[in-house]
Design an enzyme around this catalytic site. Structure first.
Site, short mmCIF file in Angstrom:
data_model
loop_
_atom_site.label_atom_id
_atom_site.label_comp_id
_atom_site.label_asym_id
_atom_site.label_seq_id
_atom_site.Cartn_x
_atom_site.Cartn_y
_atom_site.Cartn_z
N LYS A 60 0.86 -1.17 0.00
CA LYS A 60 0.00 0.00 0.00
C LYS A 60 0.90 1.22 0.00
O LYS A 60 1.97 1.23 0.61
CB LYS A 60 -0.87 -0.01 1.26
CG LYS A 60 -1.77 1.20 1.38
CD LYS A 60 -3.01 0.91 2.19
CE LYS A 60 -3.96 2.11 2.17
NZ LYS A 60 -4.39 2.43 0.80
N ILE A 86 -10.08 5.98 -1.55
CA ILE A 86 -9.53 5.69 -0.21
C ILE A 86 -8.75 6.91 0.29
O ILE A 86 -8.81 7.25 1.48
CB ILE A 86 -8.61 4.45 -0.26
CG1 ILE A 86 -9.35 3.25 -0.88
CG2 ILE A 86 -8.08 4.13 1.14
CD1 ILE A 86 -10.54 2.74 -0.11
N GLY A 87 -8.03 7.55 -0.62
CA GLY A 87 -7.30 8.75 -0.23
C GLY A 87 -5.96 8.47 0.44
O GLY A 87 -5.51 9.23 1.29
N CYS A 149 -1.94 8.64 -8.34
CA CYS A 149 -3.18 8.43 -7.60
C CYS A 149 -4.10 9.62 -7.84
O CYS A 149 -3.75 10.75 -7.49
CB CYS A 149 -2.91 8.26 -6.11
SG CYS A 149 -4.41 7.93 -5.19
N THR A 213 -5.38 3.58 -11.70
CA THR A 213 -6.83 3.59 -11.95
C THR A 213 -7.25 4.70 -12.92
O THR A 213 -6.56 5.71 -13.06
CB THR A 213 -7.61 3.77 -10.65
OG1 THR A 213 -7.14 4.94 -9.99
CG2 THR A 213 -7.43 2.57 -9.74
#
Lengths: 308, 286
Positions: A60, A86-87, A149, A213
């Site tokens: 992660k 999720i941040g 992200c 993503t």
């Protein structure tokens, strides 16, 4: 499935990535298997362990300071995938370095540390401390820079969509990472991902991971509002596999930069499509959330062909 | 977190999948790898292979003998609709047991069990494992038709919001489930009584308030949207009090069972309700 005639490699054999030998070509993707410790005692009838045959667990993402992440709800399931916001909730670099990474080493988990920061210059100190603290670790194989992200924006722009910013991040990390693999995870939310890959290579990465993503949104019809409080999320899962394959193809054919393929992989067939396009390794992401053994099953399916 | 059985990624076959009331289905699955569970733990259920949902669905364990596991669910969304369509012999994937269980009883403990709707399984499993004659096992539903009478037998006290349609031979009080024990003089005040509750947020809030009023300990099992069920995705965080501060905890791994006193959200006003979101919610609400 049967081994395709064109497939000659052994994805579970060690292979060289830059200065480092990695144990295999099937990895878990960042954010989808925690820090790689939550499933250490899980069992299954058809698979020795969630870690069997894995080349790496990409952790992660860790940031310089702890982050609490975004408000709930953070997940939306769609018919063929999922949106997440999720941040980057994580324990922070200090706690990761002192407690998490030593446990991964003690358990023998092949590890690639995912790092994110809000400025390119923040990567240097983290990589330096990793190098100083873990240079004797046998199972720490490298760093993946999370440059893409979509939930953590800088000035309203996606952090990793500028080739110049990508190059600064990579250069800051490479300077202090002489003997481990360095990867940059690229965003698909850009007009020209090949340009980002070239910038990353020229600044010193050993491979790029593609893709992170895809920006997405879903609407709750009961309220007329987006499900996610921050409106947008990162779209992942089976639906993005063809997008990921297209981006990988653009990078491989357009630039020759080594690519670790990621996006929608759940089965050995999915993984083989990335290898067919020239990916040097693959990562299993969202599928790992419903099956902690997903990546290990892909590795097992590929591994059985090496002895046949 | 200590002493939990390790999780198994099992494959199962549906033995039975039937309505046990007008609203609740009971799913019985036989497992290829047996596992033991502790009351309050849950499993993640999915269809194996290409028909799999992106996220498995969390369900508290109603009963299990190692080789089999039983769940209770209400059809509220895509996942549970697909689940309801599975006939005997259908394959399912079962990841479990997962999560923090309810505490085992202490010496001399009197236990008040409060289950609301599909929140019944964890308290039912606790009662089956450890229930004593002096305990108060209580179940609340919206109306009499929802009550799984065959499961509860004669020992459970039942309340319904709407008593219309109550069949002969069935007894149910009118009102919320906490009213069944709120002023029960046979239950002593003080921490010898432990309340274990699972159900929608209004029930949990009422349980916590009642426990405070009477000096009882209170543990609640939360229903929250989940992605992975084993702590890796951080998609099911809840705020917990921790030494004067608040921090995130995962409902799936740090919970789903929490000490009510550690949940600031239980006394707040902006709370989610069962099944109001797009992903699974433990207890069978997806």
């Amino acid at each position: 499935m049967k081994r395709p005639d064109w497939w000659r490699s052994d994805a579970t054999a060690p292979f060289r990535l830059g200065p480092r030998m990695l144990p295999g070509r099937v990895w878990t993707a960042s954010g989808c298997f925690g820090y790689g410790l939550a499933a250490h005692d899980f069992t299954a009838a058809d698979c020795a362990s969630p870690y069997a045959g894995l080349g790496a667990v990409v952790t992660k993402t860790v940031t310089p300071l702890p982050r609490e992440g975004n408000p709930m709800p953070r997940l939306v399931e769609t018919p063929c995938g999922a949106l997440n916001s999720i941040g980057l909730e994580n324990v922070g670099f200090d706690a990761f370095l002192t407690t998490v990474l030593p446990e991964l080493e003690a358990r023998g988990v092949p590890t690639i540390v995912s790092l994110a920061a809000t400025t390119p210059e923040d990567f240097g100190p983290m990589v330096r401390r990793l190098h100083d603290a873990a240079s004797g670790f046998r199972h720490w194989h490298g760093v993946e820079l999370n440059l893409s992200c979509p939930n953590v924006a800088e000035g309203g722009h996606d952090f990793g969509s500028s080739p110049a910013t990508v190059a600064r991040c990579v250069a800051a990390a490479r300077a202090d990472l002489p003997d481990r693999a360095l990867l940059a995870k690229l965003t698909p939310n850009t007009a020209d991902i090949a340009q980002l890959a070239v910038a990353a290579r020229d600044a010193g990465v050993d491979a790029v991971s593609a893709i992170n993503t895809v920006v997405g949104l879903d609407v709750d019809l009961r309220t007329g509002q987006p499900y996610l409080p921050r409106r947008f999320g990162g779209y992942s899962g089976a639906a993005i596999l063809p997008i990921a394959l297209a981006k990988v193809d653009q990078i491989v054919r357009g630039t020759g930069v080594p690519v670790v393929g990621v996006g929608g992989i759940a089965t050995v067939e999915d993984a083989l499509k990335f290898f067919a396009l020239g990916a040097v390794a693959v990562q299993v992401g969202t599928a790992q959330m419903r099956d902690p053994f997903a990546a290990a099953r892909v590795a097992a399916a590929l591994g059985q062909w090496s002895s046949s | 977190m200590t002493g939990r059985p390790a999780a198994v990624a099992a494959f199962g076959k549906v033995i039975a999948n039937e309505l046990v009331s007008s609203a609740f289905h009971r799913l019985d699955v036989v497992l290829d790898v047996p596992f033991a569970f502790l009351p309050g733990q849950f499993v993640m259920i999915n269809e194996p292979g290409p028909r799999a949902w992106t996220f498995s669905r969390p369900f508290s364990i109603l009963a299990g003998d190692g080789d089999t596991v039983a769940l209770l669910y209400r059809v509220v969304g895509r996942g549970t609709a697909a689940l309801a369509a599975l006939g005997p012999g259908s394959p399912v994937s079962v990841l479990g047991p997962l999560g923090e269980p309810f505490p085992a009883p202490a010496e001399g403990q009197v236990t008040v069990l409060l289950g609301g709707g599909v929140g019944l399984p964890p308290v039912f499993a606790w009662w089956r494992r450890w229930g004593q004659p002096g305990d108060a096992a209580c179940f609340g539903a919206r109306h009499a038709g929802e009550v799984p009478w065959g499961l509860l037998g004669d020992t459970w006290r039942v309340s319904v919001d709407d008593p219309a349609g109550l069949a002969a031979g069935h007894r149910a009080a009118s009102g919320v489930v906490t009213s069944l024990v709120a002023d029960d003089a046979e239950l002593p005040d003080g921490p010898r009584v432990v309340t274990l509750a699972c159900g929608p947020w209004p029930l949990l809030r009422a349980a916590a308030a009642l426990a405070r009023r009477r000096g009882w300990r209170c543990w609640v099992s939360l229903e929250e949207h989940m992605g992975c069920g084993y702590g890796v995705c951080k998609g099911c965080v809840v705020r917990v009090a921790d030494g004067g501060h608040e921090r995130n905890a995962t409902c799936c791994q740090d919970g789903p069972v929490f000490d009510a006193e550690r949940l600031p959200g239980l006394v707040g006003s902006d709370l989610p309700t069962c099944g109001d979101g797009p992903t699974g919610a433990k207890g069978g609400c997806a």
